[in-house]
Design a protein around this motif. Structure first.
Motif, mmCIF file in Angstrom:
data_model
loop_
_atom_site.group_PDB
_atom_site.id
_atom_site.type_symbol
_atom_site.label_atom_id
_atom_site.label_comp_id
_atom_site.label_asym_id
_atom_site.label_seq_id
_atom_site.Cartn_x
_atom_site.Cartn_y
_atom_site.Cartn_z
ATOM 1 N N GLU A 1 0.845 -1.205 0.000
ATOM 2 C CA GLU A 1 0.000 0.000 0.000
ATOM 3 C C GLU A 1 0.876 1.249 0.000
ATOM 4 O OE1 GLU A 1 -0.684 -2.737 2.005
ATOM 5 O OE2 GLU A 1 -2.159 -3.290 0.463
ATOM 6 N N GLU A 2 1.914 1.204 0.842
ATOM 7 C CA GLU A 2 2.828 2.350 0.871
ATOM 8 C C GLU A 2 3.479 2.540 -0.488
ATOM 9 O OE1 GLU A 2 5.470 2.743 4.560
ATOM 10 O OE2 GLU A 2 4.643 0.723 4.736
ATOM 11 N N VAL A 3 3.918 1.443 -1.062
ATOM 12 C CA VAL A 3 4.577 1.520 -2.371
ATOM 13 C C VAL A 3 3.631 2.140 -3.390
ATOM 14 C CG1 VAL A 3 5.548 0.172 -4.276
ATOM 15 C CG2 VAL A 3 6.138 -0.404 -1.915
ATOM 16 N N GLU A 4 2.382 1.706 -3.341
ATOM 17 C CA GLU A 4 1.425 2.251 -4.297
ATOM 18 C C GLU A 4 1.211 3.748 -4.072
ATOM 19 O OE1 GLU A 4 -2.125 0.073 -5.004
ATOM 20 O OE2 GLU A 4 -2.782 1.556 -6.499
ATOM 21 N N GLN A 5 1.067 4.124 -2.793
ATOM 22 C CA GLN A 5 0.843 5.526 -2.480
ATOM 23 C C GLN A 5 1.973 6.409 -2.998
ATOM 24 O OE1 GLN A 5 0.309 6.133 1.712
ATOM 25 N NE2 GLN A 5 -1.911 5.979 1.500
ATOM 26 N N LEU A 6 3.194 5.938 -2.797
ATOM 27 C CA LEU A 6 4.345 6.759 -3.155
ATOM 28 C C LEU A 6 4.729 6.657 -4.617
ATOM 29 C CD1 LEU A 6 6.461 6.076 0.020
ATOM 30 C CD2 LEU A 6 5.771 8.349 -0.767
ATOM 31 N N PHE A 7 4.516 5.466 -5.201
ATOM 32 C CA PHE A 7 5.074 5.244 -6.542
ATOM 33 C C PHE A 7 4.033 4.911 -7.610
ATOM 34 C CE2 PHE A 7 8.256 4.175 -3.356
ATOM 35 C CZ PHE A 7 9.283 5.033 -3.722
ATOM 36 N N GLY A 8 2.794 4.800 -7.184
ATOM 37 C CA GLY A 8 1.741 4.545 -8.169
ATOM 38 C C GLY A 8 1.529 3.068 -8.429
ATOM 39 N N PRO A 9 0.421 2.758 -9.119
ATOM 40 C CA PRO A 9 0.014 1.361 -9.303
ATOM 41 C C PRO A 9 0.975 0.544 -10.179
ATOM 42 C CG PRO A 9 -1.432 2.850 -10.519
ATOM 43 C CD PRO A 9 -0.566 3.703 -9.661
ATOM 44 N N GLU A 10 1.598 1.182 -11.165
ATOM 45 C CA GLU A 10 2.458 0.423 -12.075
ATOM 46 C C GLU A 10 3.619 -0.213 -11.299
ATOM 47 O OE1 GLU A 10 4.316 2.795 -15.069
ATOM 48 O OE2 GLU A 10 5.058 1.071 -16.211
ATOM 49 N N ILE A 11 4.302 0.621 -10.512
ATOM 50 C CA ILE A 11 5.442 0.122 -9.745
ATOM 51 C C ILE A 11 4.973 -0.833 -8.647
ATOM 52 C CG2 ILE A 11 7.312 0.832 -8.169
ATOM 53 C CD1 ILE A 11 7.713 3.260 -10.012
ATOM 54 N N ARG A 12 3.813 -0.523 -8.074
ATOM 55 C CA ARG A 12 3.266 -1.431 -7.059
ATOM 56 C C ARG A 12 3.096 -2.842 -7.656
ATOM 57 N NH1 ARG A 12 -0.692 -4.658 -6.168
ATOM 58 N NH2 ARG A 12 -1.677 -4.809 -4.128
ATOM 59 N N ASN A 13 2.521 -2.888 -8.847
ATOM 60 C CA ASN A 13 2.292 -4.194 -9.476
ATOM 61 C C ASN A 13 3.593 -4.913 -9.798
ATOM 62 O OD1 ASN A 13 -0.454 -3.960 -9.308
ATOM 63 N ND2 ASN A 13 -0.685 -3.124 -11.385
ATOM 64 N N LEU A 14 4.578 -4.138 -10.218
ATOM 65 C CA LEU A 14 5.875 -4.745 -10.518
ATOM 66 C C LEU A 14 6.498 -5.322 -9.245
ATOM 67 C CD1 LEU A 14 7.306 -2.135 -13.060
ATOM 68 C CD2 LEU A 14 6.723 -4.515 -13.543
ATOM 69 N N VAL A 15 6.471 -4.522 -8.179
ATOM 70 C CA VAL A 15 7.055 -4.986 -6.913
ATOM 71 C C VAL A 15 6.302 -6.227 -6.425
ATOM 72 C CG1 VAL A 15 7.435 -4.408 -4.480
ATOM 73 C CG2 VAL A 15 7.926 -2.718 -6.258
ATOM 74 N N ASP A 16 4.992 -6.159 -6.522
ATOM 75 C CA ASP A 16 4.167 -7.303 -6.112
ATOM 76 C C ASP A 16 4.548 -8.554 -6.908
ATOM 77 O OD1 ASP A 16 2.155 -8.646 -4.754
ATOM 78 O OD2 ASP A 16 0.694 -8.241 -6.335
ATOM 79 N N GLY A 17 4.716 -8.367 -8.210
ATOM 80 C CA GLY A 17 5.068 -9.493 -9.076
ATOM 81 C C GLY A 17 6.399 -10.113 -8.668
ATOM 82 N N VAL A 18 7.387 -9.278 -8.412
ATOM 83 C CA VAL A 18 8.710 -9.791 -8.034
ATOM 84 C C VAL A 18 8.629 -10.494 -6.677
ATOM 85 C CG1 VAL A 18 11.124 -9.213 -7.574
ATOM 86 C CG2 VAL A 18 9.874 -7.973 -9.345
#
Ligand code: MN
Length: 717
Positions: free
Chosen positions: A83-100
């Protein structure tokens, strides 16, 4: 240790408009999250995400990938959340981080099945966003570089996994640089003796090798200049792992591996590739069977190059790879080359690239059955329970193995399934029973009318398609029998001067219907149609028994049922034997006569009369005394199924046109099969329900008029 400004410099160099602040922000976030953590080497943990980001910026990846590299271990290993990642970096990066993160949780165990399943998951992750895998690969590269700090047990397990899974993936993605590094690092831990031996030998001969490389480079360079071929020549030692494989496969010691050096020629155009090849072949004799043209026929991962091996000046084999600069860039970076920043590139363009690559990946999945090529332990069968195919619009759909274009059609829309008359896979017409393969692009050819066939049930694999076909067949049967029911009931009504509509609205009739659970008019009519009730039975609900026609009263019902049965089964009366139309007849499969054909009967033992075309070979070979004169009963009409063989050119839309030609003559298609030949022709065979010879002739004429048809013939075996 790599520093933030190194990464920023690299990114800015290939992508001047990159949002460097985003990378800085990711750095700060990661530094905070990993604060206090150290790696086994004793270094601050942050060095790891930094190195991973460094590897990816060397590959010239986009900003979200670099940011993801910096963040890739935060969610798994620290208190940071998605959630923090999404808040700070947006959904695209959140999804990438989630995927990894998800990918990191996959444990590659020794169980083959589990491994295969994991593999499938990896492929699906790639299908979602290939950058997830690129980050994961870079993560693995850095972990392999620092593997010495791990305990020995873990070293071997991680190296094995890298050899089995990650190096092949890098290879398949065309990232040659990464594949080579991963393989050599794995070899170092898996076969330390061999690795050291090769390393020693290679070092020992360094001077000798360099002299040799200089010599060859000069020879080739001079000759190229003479022929005006501009080129850069590189000589390099093959990577250890490929030397080891050569030793293994040819059972030879290191000394006898002659072509441990490969030369690479980078030229300016495709034409020059072939020119350079000609020059080399003129200079030294090529080794037969070693020339490969991957320019005309690129590898599945997109790799392009010319390869050849020649017998060099001292009798040793020398391998040359010849390619353009662009091909070379692609060979080194593979899929990653697509993520290079290019000014003005649209997102759609990028998506398009991704799409093309996923397709390759999926092809690769289906190629896995070749154990020599890849991962011995993971066989295609283990994890190809599913196939992945594409719609013409590029949408990815998943099907159970063995599914056919019909399954595909029904999965998109029931109506599409019902009206399917053919299919194209990768642009070529295929039979409906074609089994889909991963990577196929499937296009359905539609007819105007829905015409599912009973045979389809054995063609489809998915339960959805089966259910829909059954439903349709049931409905069709019901419609047919309700038509017959109405007709029978109307006839009976006329005898009693009753209006059928009034009869059906009558309370008694409605009650009867309800009590026998046929609660709609249609249901009741179809029950009459297939003989559940006789029309008289219904009529007697409203007409008192004594007012029924006298001849209706006794055993009448059986004859009505008889009529129904006659309507529903193939009429026996199609052929008259000795003037009688209720003889048991069958039609010879050998010649398959249709009404209008000159025919002759042949008395079988116990199966009535078999009807053949007069000049049928089978009949002519029979004893004379068993032949019997028969004739068509033209007062009866019933369809006979005739097979028509059509040879045509394999061109777009022709199947639809042929189908139309047949149905436009009022004939039904009961079945069809298609075989595409290598010479761009197709052999089609249609089973057509034909009323009589005239109709058959019309159908054949109509087919002959279709453009692209080569021949039309009626099949008699
Ligand atoms: Mn990591």
């Amino acid at each position: 240790m790599i520093r933030l400004h190194d990464i920023l410099d690299m990114v800015a160099a290939y992508n001047p408009e990159a949002d460097l602040d985003l990378i800085k922000k990711a750095y700060v976030f990661s530094a905070k999250a990993h604060q206090g953590q150290t790696r086994r080497s004793g270094e601050p943990y942050l060095t790891h995400p930094m190195e991973v980001a460094g590897i990816l910026s060397q590959m010239k990846l986009d900003v979200p990938s670099i940011a993801t590299a910096l963040l890739h271990d935060t969610v798994e290993d620290t208190v940071a959340t998605l959630e923090e990642v999404e808040q700070l970096f947006g959904p695209e990066i959140r999804n990438l981080v989630d995927g990894v993160t998800k990918l990191s949780k996959i444990q590659f165990t020794t169980s083959q099945e589990r491994q295969a399943e994991n593999f499938r998951k990896m492929i699906m992750a790639m299908a979602k966003d290939i950058r997830v895998i690129l980050v994961k690969l870079a993560d693995r590269v850095h972990n392999m570089r620092t593997l010495e700090h791990m305990p020995e047990m873990r070293q071997v397990a991680i190296a094995q996994e890298t050899m089995d899974i990650y190096a092949p993936i890098a290879n398949r993605l065309g990232i040659q640089e990464m594949k080579i590094e991963l393989e050599d690092l794995s070899l170092k831990y898996l076969k330390p003796d061999i690795y050291q031996m090769i390393d020693e030998q290679v070092r020992k001969r360094k001077g000798q090798r360099e002299k040799y490389i200089t010599e060859i480079k000069k020879l080739v360079g001079d000759r190229m200049r003479e022929h005006n071929v501009e080129c850069d020549i590189y000589g390099r030692l093959k990577h250890y792992c490929s030397i080891w494989r050569k030793m293994e496969s040819q059972h030879i010691p290191f000394d006898q591996v002659h072509d441990i050096i490969a030369f690479r020629l980078i030229v300016e155009s495709v034409q020059q590739c072939y020119e350079a090849l000609g020059v080399i072949h003129a200079l030294w004799r090529p080794v037969p069977g070693r020339f490969k043209d991957y320019i005309a026929m690129p590898k599945a991962n997109g790799y392009q190059s010319l390869h050849t091996t020649v017998i060099g000046p001292s009798g040793d084999r020398i391998e040359f790879q010849i390619r353009t600069g662009e091909m070379h860039d692609f060979a080194e970076h593979g899929i990653a080359a697509h993520w290079k920043y290019k000014e003005g590139r649209l997102i759609d363009d990028k998506e398009e690239m991704k799409f093309k690559w996923i397709r390759k990946l999926l092809e690769w999945q289906s190629e896995l059955s070749d154990p020599a090529e890849f991962l011995d332990t993971v066989k295609l069968d283990l994890f190809a329970d599913d196939v992945y195919v594409f719609t013409p619009a590029g949408e990815l759909l998943e099907f159970p193995r063995g599914s056919t274009p019909l399954d595909f059609a029904y999965s998109i829309h029931t109506d599409l399934g019902h009206t399917t008359i053919g299919a194209k896979v990768n642009g070529k017409i295929v039979p409906l029973k074609y089994q889909l393969r991963s990577g196929d692009t499937v296009e359905i050819l539609r007819g105007k009318k829905p015409q599912p066939h009973k045979d389809w049930l054995s063609v489809v694999k998915t339960s959805r398609a089966k259910a829909k076909i059954r439903q349709w067949l049931r409905q069709e049967e019901q419609d047919k029998s309700s038509l017959i029911g109405r007709e029978l009931l109307e006839k009976e009504c006329r005898r009693y001067n009753i209006s059928i509509n009034q009869l059906l609205k009558n309370k008694e009739v409605e009650n009867f219907a309800k009590s026998s659970s046929y609660d709609s008019t249609e249901a009741l009519l179809s029950a009459i149609g297939y003989g559940k009730f006789s029309p008289l039975q219904i009529i007697s609900l409203v007409v008192p028994h004594d007012q029924l026609h006298p001849e209706d009263r006794p055993k009448e019902e059986s004859s009505v049922i008889g009529k129904i049965v006659q309507r529903l089964t193939r009429p026996k009366g199609l052929v008259k034997v000795g003037g009688m139309s209720d003889m048991m007849v069958s039609f010879g499969k050998c010649c398959n006569p249709v009404p209008g054909d000159p025919i002759v009967g042949f008395v079988t033992r116990g199966r009535g009369v078999s009807v053949h075309v007069s000049d049928c070979d089978k009949v002519l070979s029979q004893e004379h005394d068993r032949l019997i004169q028969v004739e068509w009963d033209m007062t009866q009409s019933a369809a006979r199924v005739v097979r028509i063989r059509v040879m045509c050119q394999d061109r777009i839309g022709i199947l639809a046109k042929m189908t139309e030609a047949i149905t436009s003559e009022g004939a039904n298609i009961a079945g069809a099969s298609i075989r595409i030949n290598d010479d761009k022709t197709a052999l089609n065979s249609f089973d057509v329900e034909i009323k009589d010879l005239t109709q058959l002739r019309n159908v054949m004429k109509s087919l002959e008029r279709v453009k692209g048809i080569i021949s039309v013939e009626r099949v008699r075996e």
